[in-house]
Structure formats: C-alpha cells, structure tokens
Design a protein around this motif. Sequence first.
Motif, PDB file in Angstrom:
ATOM      1  N   CYS A  70       0.840  -1.195   0.000  1.00 45.80           N
ATOM      2  CA  CYS A  70       0.000   0.000   0.000  1.00 45.80           C
ATOM      3  C   CYS A  70       0.876   1.247   0.000  1.00 45.80           C
ATOM      4  O   CYS A  70       2.083   1.188   0.231  1.00 45.80           O
ATOM      5  CB  CYS A  70      -0.904   0.020   1.232  1.00 45.80           C
ATOM      6  N   VAL A  71       0.249   2.385  -0.253  1.00 51.27           N
ATOM      7  CA  VAL A  71       0.928   3.676  -0.186  1.00 51.27           C
ATOM      8  C   VAL A  71       0.484   4.335   1.115  1.00 51.27           C
ATOM      9  O   VAL A  71      -0.686   4.662   1.282  1.00 51.27           O
ATOM     10  CB  VAL A  71       0.574   4.562  -1.399  1.00 51.27           C
ATOM     11  N   ARG A  72       1.428   4.491   2.035  1.00 52.31           N
ATOM     12  CA  ARG A  72       1.125   5.064   3.352  1.00 52.31           C
ATOM     13  C   ARG A  72       1.428   6.556   3.370  1.00 52.31           C
ATOM     14  O   ARG A  72       2.421   7.005   2.806  1.00 52.31           O
ATOM     15  CB  ARG A  72       1.973   4.399   4.431  1.00 52.31           C
ATOM     16  N   LEU A  73       0.581   7.278   4.090  1.00 52.22           N
ATOM     17  CA  LEU A  73       0.702   8.731   4.249  1.00 52.22           C
ATOM     18  C   LEU A  73       0.550   9.109   5.720  1.00 52.22           C
ATOM     19  O   LEU A  73      -0.040   8.358   6.506  1.00 52.22           O
ATOM     20  CB  LEU A  73      -0.448   9.445   3.528  1.00 52.22           C
ATOM     21  N   HIS A  74       1.000  10.298   6.061  1.00 48.45           N
ATOM     22  CA  HIS A  74       0.698  10.867   7.371  1.00 48.45           C
ATOM     23  C   HIS A  74      -0.831  10.909   7.499  1.00 48.45           C
ATOM     24  O   HIS A  74      -1.532  11.204   6.518  1.00 48.45           O
ATOM     25  CB  HIS A  74       1.283  12.276   7.464  1.00 48.45           C
ATOM     26  N   PRO A  75      -1.386  10.620   8.666  1.00 43.89           N
ATOM     27  CA  PRO A  75      -2.855  10.587   8.810  1.00 43.89           C
ATOM     28  C   PRO A  75      -3.562  11.874   8.370  1.00 43.89           C
ATOM     29  O   PRO A  75      -4.627  11.807   7.747  1.00 43.89           O
ATOM     30  CB  PRO A  75      -3.068  10.328  10.301  1.00 43.89           C
ATOM     31  N   SER A  76      -2.968  13.035   8.658  1.00 41.78           N
ATOM     32  CA  SER A  76      -3.627  14.284   8.239  1.00 41.78           C
ATOM     33  C   SER A  76      -3.573  14.450   6.719  1.00 41.78           C
ATOM     34  O   SER A  76      -4.508  14.986   6.124  1.00 41.78           O
ATOM     35  CB  SER A  76      -3.008  15.493   8.941  1.00 41.78           C
ATOM     36  N   HIS A  77      -2.512  13.974   6.091  1.00 43.62           N
ATOM     37  CA  HIS A  77      -2.424  14.035   4.625  1.00 43.62           C
ATOM     38  C   HIS A  77      -3.422  13.067   3.989  1.00 43.62           C
ATOM     39  O   HIS A  77      -4.059  13.401   2.983  1.00 43.62           O
ATOM     40  CB  HIS A  77      -1.010  13.710   4.164  1.00 43.62           C
ATOM     41  N   ALA A  78      -3.547  11.887   4.582  1.00 38.43           N
ATOM     42  CA  ALA A  78      -4.525  10.911   4.079  1.00 38.43           C
ATOM     43  C   ALA A  78      -5.937  11.469   4.178  1.00 38.43           C
ATOM     44  O   ALA A  78      -6.751  11.297   3.267  1.00 38.43           O
ATOM     45  CB  ALA A  78      -4.404   9.597   4.840  1.00 38.43           C
ATOM     46  N   ALA A  79      -6.234  12.157   5.271  1.00 39.76           N
ATOM     47  CA  ALA A  79      -7.564  12.752   5.450  1.00 39.76           C
ATOM     48  C   ALA A  79      -7.808  13.849   4.417  1.00 39.76           C
ATOM     49  O   ALA A  79      -8.908  13.951   3.851  1.00 39.76           O
ATOM     50  CB  ALA A  79      -7.711  13.301   6.861  1.00 39.76           C
ATOM     51  N   ALA A  80      -6.789  14.666   4.144  1.00 40.09           N
ATOM     52  CA  ALA A  80      -6.935  15.737   3.151  1.00 40.09           C
ATOM     53  C   ALA A  80      -7.143  15.163   1.753  1.00 40.09           C
ATOM     54  O   ALA A  80      -8.003  15.636   0.999  1.00 40.09           O
ATOM     55  CB  ALA A  80      -5.702  16.644   3.179  1.00 40.09           C
ATOM     56  N   LEU A  81      -6.370  14.135   1.411  1.00 38.90           N
ATOM     57  CA  LEU A  81      -6.530  13.506   0.096  1.00 38.90           C
ATOM     58  C   LEU A  81      -7.898  12.846  -0.026  1.00 38.90           C
ATOM     59  O   LEU A  81      -8.579  12.981  -1.043  1.00 38.90           O
ATOM     60  CB  LEU A  81      -5.422  12.480  -0.146  1.00 38.90           C
ATOM     61  N   PHE A  82      -8.319  12.140   1.001  1.00 42.44           N
ATOM     62  CA  PHE A  82      -9.615  11.477   1.017  1.00 42.44           C
ATOM     63  C   PHE A  82     -10.731  12.503   0.777  1.00 42.44           C
ATOM     64  O   PHE A  82     -11.615  12.299  -0.059  1.00 42.44           O
ATOM     65  CB  PHE A  82      -9.811  10.769   2.363  1.00 42.44           C
ATOM     66  N   ALA A  83     -10.673  13.631   1.497  1.00 42.13           N
ATOM     67  CA  ALA A  83     -11.698  14.676   1.345  1.00 42.13           C
ATOM     68  C   ALA A  83     -11.697  15.254  -0.064  1.00 42.13           C
ATOM     69  O   ALA A  83     -12.760  15.493  -0.649  1.00 42.13           O
ATOM     70  CB  ALA A  83     -11.478  15.778   2.377  1.00 42.13           C
ATOM     71  N   LEU A  84     -10.503  15.463  -0.627  1.00 42.55           N
ATOM     72  CA  LEU A  84     -10.403  16.013  -1.977  1.00 42.55           C
ATOM     73  C   LEU A  84     -11.002  15.052  -3.000  1.00 42.55           C
ATOM     74  O   LEU A  84     -11.787  15.459  -3.865  1.00 42.55           O
ATOM     75  CB  LEU A  84      -8.933  16.302  -2.318  1.00 42.55           C
TER      76      LEU A  84
END
Length: 148
Positions: free
Chosen positions: A119-133
């Motif tokens: 998988c491609v792992r991200l910082h949790p806040s970055h993952a949340a921002a990408l998910f929202a976008l």
Amino acid sequence: MEWLTGGRLARRAFAAVVVLFGLALAPARADVVVQIDKSSQRMAVSVDGTMRYSWPVSTGRDGYGTPSGTFHPQSMARHYFSRKYYNAPMPHAIFFYYGFAIHGTNDLARLGGPASHGCVRLHPSHAAALFALVQQQGPRNTRIEISN
C-alpha cells in the motif's frame, strides 16, 4: 401547434429558470491527479494541473511491491482495518487496485522510505486531506499514477 396560455407559459418559464439556477449551483468538478514516485517516496497531488500537495510516502518494501501504472479509485473507506495484516488500521483508505490502497499510517518515522506490504502510506492528516479532496471532486475525476 398548441398555444400556451398565460399560466402554462409562466409555469414552463419558471421550470426553466429553476433548472438553469440548479445548474449554476452545481459544484464544479476538477481533475485530480495523484502522482506517486516510488524511487523518491513522494506523492504529488494536483488539481486541474495546479500543484496542491507534495508529501512523503511509504510504498512496498522488499518482497512487497507497490504496483506501477495508472489507476482510478475503486472504493473508499474512512475507517478500515486490514483483514490480511492483523487488523492493522488503514484510515482514509482509497483502494485503487485489488487490495492495494492509499491510506494513513501511525508509523510516521518510516515515511519517506519503503515500509509497507504494497500500500501507499501517508501521514494521517495528509490521508484525510486527500480522502476529502477525492470525495469532493469524485473518484471518476481522480487518476492515480504510480511510477519508478
């Protein structure tokens, strides 16, 4: 030819205005491109060609490759736990190829280097921002490009 009476004409004109007003208020959709470079362990996110984010990631470590290619989100889950890897949390998961996903991680010290099972792992806040976008612009308007 049927002539419209004053009331029928007014109703049709009102309906046309409502439709046009609704179209004007509809959210504009943008093209989201998520570029993941496995050699640099970086993700770049652009919207309509304008760079929005650049973040460190962790992709697959030796023996657990992250697939290369162009993908689109297949499904999304705000809260997900891996059934394959000991119920590991995968917050803000964007699944793009079979069981492979972009998701948040708590293993922050390993971001910037290969560390995952693919998988491609991200910082949790970055993952949340990408998910929202992606949720806002739509999975159909999102392209995931993984290279190197």
